[in-house]
Design a protein around this motif. Structure first.
Motif, short mmCIF file in Angstrom:
data_model
loop_
_atom_site.label_atom_id
_atom_site.label_comp_id
_atom_site.label_asym_id
_atom_site.label_seq_id
_atom_site.Cartn_x
_atom_site.Cartn_y
_atom_site.Cartn_z
N UNK A 50 1.01 -0.91 0.06
CA UNK A 50 0.01 0.09 0.10
C UNK A 50 0.34 1.27 -0.03
N UNK A 51 2.28 0.94 0.27
CA UNK A 51 3.42 2.40 0.24
C UNK A 51 2.95 2.87 1.44
N UNK A 52 2.75 2.50 2.59
CA UNK A 52 2.26 3.41 3.86
C UNK A 52 4.02 3.01 4.45
N UNK A 53 4.40 3.59 5.37
CA UNK A 53 5.07 3.76 6.72
C UNK A 53 5.41 3.59 7.70
N UNK A 54 4.12 3.13 8.07
CA UNK A 54 3.94 2.42 9.36
C UNK A 54 4.81 0.89 9.60
N UNK A 55 5.52 0.72 9.43
CA UNK A 55 6.21 -0.79 9.52
C UNK A 55 6.56 -0.81 11.36
N UNK A 56 6.01 -1.27 11.57
CA UNK A 56 7.00 -1.63 13.44
C UNK A 56 7.12 -3.40 13.88
N UNK A 57 7.83 -3.64 13.13
CA UNK A 57 8.19 -4.93 13.02
C UNK A 57 7.73 -5.73 15.01
N UNK A 58 8.44 -5.00 15.74
CA UNK A 58 8.11 -5.36 17.14
C UNK A 58 6.68 -5.20 17.64
N UNK A 59 6.06 -4.16 17.32
CA UNK A 59 4.54 -3.84 17.85
C UNK A 59 3.50 -4.89 17.04
N UNK A 60 2.45 -4.50 17.94
CA UNK A 60 1.15 -5.01 17.89
C UNK A 60 0.38 -6.53 17.05
#
Length: 76
Positions: free
Chosen positions: A6-16
């Protein structure tokens, strides 16, 4: 890094609740991918057992679903 879907920058590998896999997906696409996989498998189970004419069909479908989810979890 941008999400490949989707092109988002909301990448949090260790969250959620993420486990570090699919590092190229944002948080939403990470969970969407898993939900889509389970939904597709559920649709396939419904095709195998389209009617619920009794407890036999239901228990067979539950066993099939348990086998399918086990395969998916092993393949992740």
């Amino acid at each position: 890094m941008k999400c490949k879907r989707c092109g988002s920058y909301a990448i949090n590998h260790n969250s959620y609740g993420r486990d570090g896999s699919d590092p190229d997906l944002c948080d939403v696409c990470y969970w969407r991918k898993r939900a889509e996989r389970y939904f597709d498998l559920l649709k396939d189970c419904h095709k195998i057992f389209p009617g619920n004419s009794g407890n036999g069909d239901l228990s067979r479908m539950q066993r099939t679903w348990a086998d399918v989810t086990k395969v998916v979890k092993e393949g992740e």
